[in-house]
Design a protein around this motif. Structure first.
Motif, mmCIF file in Angstrom:
data_model
loop_
_atom_site.group_PDB
_atom_site.id
_atom_site.type_symbol
_atom_site.label_atom_id
_atom_site.label_comp_id
_atom_site.label_asym_id
_atom_site.label_seq_id
_atom_site.Cartn_x
_atom_site.Cartn_y
_atom_site.Cartn_z
ATOM 1 N N THR A 123 37.171 34.396 19.960
ATOM 2 C CA THR A 123 37.200 34.183 18.511
ATOM 3 C C THR A 123 35.837 34.474 17.897
ATOM 4 O O THR A 123 35.728 35.123 16.858
ATOM 5 N N LEU A 124 34.804 33.995 18.551
ATOM 6 C CA LEU A 124 33.444 34.239 18.073
ATOM 7 C C LEU A 124 33.161 35.734 17.991
ATOM 8 O O LEU A 124 32.774 36.261 16.937
ATOM 9 N N LEU B 100 34.921 29.151 9.611
ATOM 10 C CA LEU B 100 34.872 29.982 10.819
ATOM 11 C C LEU B 100 34.300 29.182 11.984
ATOM 12 O O LEU B 100 34.759 29.336 13.123
ATOM 13 N N ARG B 101 33.315 28.342 11.728
ATOM 14 C CA ARG B 101 32.766 27.505 12.794
ATOM 15 C C ARG B 101 33.855 26.637 13.417
ATOM 16 O O ARG B 101 33.948 26.529 14.647
ATOM 17 N N ILE C 186 29.051 26.920 23.452
ATOM 18 C CA ILE C 186 30.367 27.176 22.874
ATOM 19 C C ILE C 186 31.447 27.168 23.949
ATOM 20 O O ILE C 186 32.524 26.600 23.761
ATOM 21 N N ASN D 144 35.049 37.907 15.381
ATOM 22 C CA ASN D 144 34.763 37.640 13.976
ATOM 23 C C ASN D 144 33.292 37.787 13.599
ATOM 24 O O ASN D 144 32.954 37.721 12.415
ATOM 25 N N CYS D 145 32.441 37.990 14.590
ATOM 26 C CA CYS D 145 30.996 38.005 14.327
ATOM 27 C C CYS D 145 30.355 39.237 14.958
ATOM 28 O O CYS D 145 29.463 39.127 15.812
ATOM 29 N N ARG E 223 37.509 30.471 22.784
ATOM 30 C CA ARG E 223 36.422 30.222 21.830
ATOM 31 C C ARG E 223 35.520 31.446 21.710
ATOM 32 O O ARG E 223 35.175 31.883 20.608
ATOM 33 N N TRP F 234 24.775 29.513 13.592
ATOM 34 C CA TRP F 234 25.632 28.684 12.735
ATOM 35 C C TRP F 234 25.265 28.805 11.262
ATOM 36 O O TRP F 234 26.077 28.466 10.399
ATOM 37 N N ILE G 173 36.153 28.754 15.578
ATOM 38 C CA ILE G 173 35.558 29.091 16.877
ATOM 39 C C ILE G 173 35.635 27.919 17.834
ATOM 40 O O ILE G 173 35.968 28.076 19.020
#
Length: 297
Positions: free
Chosen positions: A209-210, A193-194, A227, A213-214, A206, A186, A197
């Motif tokens: 998306t994480l 963005l948090r 999550i 993007n990461c 979820r 985090w 997600i």
């Protein structure tokens, strides 16, 4: 590649009074851990998993070590001790926390600065493993010491505990110093963005998306469970309805160290034990490698 040497292993000089004893303790500890390279790999995720478990994002809505209550921060020391004993597969001692190579060893930890280890009366003049965590820069240290009286401060607190003096710290055998462990996920992303997600109701969306993007950011299995916020969280990653079905057609692979360790190493990725990360191939050769392994379409 010797990750621990690169990250600050500092043995005591051979003439030091504690040299032979601490050299043997290091050998016994690394043997129990599976060797230096395995120790380094697992050290990357050891503190991350422990801290993430105590933060407990899924049930508390918290994200950072600073969110913990004082009693929870104190409990972290016990958590580290329990997980270290489980990792090394060694028993408790009669008086102290661990029995390694036939010797009783106490475990002391701090999430503070350069010192902060509190030495209780029963650990004075005993062998100790010192653990230090810095969540701000995601570095840790593992040290070995015989907590001789002359290495300690003269004053004690209400529990009769004392600490290692500044001069006494020169007698620590550093197995790892300023070693980079997996940072709090985090802290690597912004609040927008948090929220993106955590916004979807379903765990699959979820996680998709994480991971989209990461890219190349290690994520602990503990955090994945938080999550997804579902008992069958691993199903939310797999094919047949999981996040991999969403990302594989986009050319994004979701890799897991316990299954894809060799592949991740060939790709030059840095990861710890029981960690996930997503990866987009940089060239046709990597794409072919990931496609052959069934990670992308």
């Amino acid at each position: 590649m010797n990750l621990l040497t690169r990250s600050g292993r500092e043995a005591l000089p051979a003439h030091h009074v504690d040299f032979a004893e601490l050299a043997k303790l290091e050998t016994d500890l690394l043997e129990a851990a599976g060797g230096m390279e395995i120790f380094a790999e697992k050290l990357r995720s050891f503190f991350r998993s422990a801290i993430d478990e105590v933060i407990d994002t899924a049930r508390t809505g918290r994200y950072f070590l600073s969110d913990l209550e004082k009693t929870e921060k104190t409990y972290l020391g016990t958590k580290f001790e329990i997980l270290l004993r489980d990792w090394l597969q060694v028993p408790r001692g009669v008086l102290l926390d661990l029995l390694i190579g036939g010797k009783e060893v106490d475990v002391k930890s701090t999430t503070g600065g350069k010192s902060g280890w509190m030495i209780p009366p029963e650990a004075i003049n005993q062998l100790c493993v010192l653990l230090r965590v810095n969540e701000v820069d995601a570095t840790c240290a593992v040290g070995l010491i015989r907590a001789r009286t002359e290495y300690l401060r003269s004053g004690v607190n209400r529990d009769a505990k004392t600490s290692i003096s500044a001069d006494g710290r020169r007698n620590i055998w550093w197995l790892a110093l300023d070693f980079p462990y997996t940072p709090n996920f985090w802290t690597l992303i912004d609040a927008e963005l948090r929220e993106a997600i955590m916004a979807p109701r379903g765990g699959t969306a979820r996680l998709a998306t994480l991971f989209e993007n990461c890219l190349e950011i290690p994520v602990s299995r503990v955090l994945i469970a938080s999550i997804a916020a579902q008992d069958d969280f691993m199903k939310r990653i797999r094919r047949n309805g999981g996040a991999r079905d969403i990302l594989a057609p986009k050319g994004i692979a979701i890799l897991y160290s316990e299954v894809d360790r060799d592949l991740m190493a060939r790709l030059g990725l840095r990861f710890g034990s029981r960690e996930f990360l997503s990866y987009r191939p940089r060239d046709d050769a990597e794409a072919a490698m990931l496609r052959a392994a069934g990670h992308i379409d």
